[in-house]
Design a protein around this motif. Structure first.
Motif, PDB file in Angstrom:
ATOM      1  N   ASP A  41      39.365 -92.346 -47.516  1.00 44.79           N
ATOM      2  CA  ASP A  41      37.982 -92.781 -47.348  1.00 44.79           C
ATOM      3  C   ASP A  41      37.505 -93.392 -48.661  1.00 44.79           C
ATOM      4  O   ASP A  41      37.699 -92.808 -49.734  1.00 44.79           O
ATOM      5  N   TRP A  43      34.140 -95.310 -50.509  1.00 42.46           N
ATOM      6  CA  TRP A  43      32.712 -95.598 -50.447  1.00 42.46           C
ATOM      7  C   TRP A  43      32.420 -96.763 -51.378  1.00 42.46           C
ATOM      8  O   TRP A  43      32.864 -96.775 -52.531  1.00 42.46           O
ATOM      9  N   HIS A  66      33.415 -96.984 -46.243  1.00 40.70           N
ATOM     10  CA  HIS A  66      32.064 -96.533 -45.899  1.00 40.70           C
ATOM     11  C   HIS A  66      31.058 -97.192 -46.841  1.00 40.70           C
ATOM     12  O   HIS A  66      31.257 -97.207 -48.050  1.00 40.70           O
TER      13      HIS A  66
END
Length: 75
Positions: A41, A43, A66
């Motif tokens: 993941d 960001w 994200h």
């Protein structure tokens, strides 16, 4: 060392962590989960990283990007 043909999560996390210094706009990297399978993941600050700047997979592990919703600043 993962079995042949299996994703290498440790290598993927290590490589993705370098994006914090190498890719402007990346503000966080970590391990995620999608349906019981590991993901990387990432960001990013909105609009700061072109879609083609980060891969969709890294060492066989899916990369999920994200949006932070705005710039992150230390307080």
């Amino acid at each position: 060392m993962p079995a042949k043909g299996r994703p290498d999560l440790a290598a993927a996390l290590e490589a993705a962590a370098r994006w914090l210094d190498e890719v402007p706009g990346v503000v966080g990297v970590g391990q995620g989960d999608a349906g019981g399978s590991p993901t990387i993941d990432v960001w990013v600050n909105p609009g700061s990283v072109p879609a083609d700047r980060l891969p969709s997979r890294l060492f066989g592990v899916p990369v999920h990007v994200h949006d932070t919703g705005g710039p992150l600043e230390a307080s």
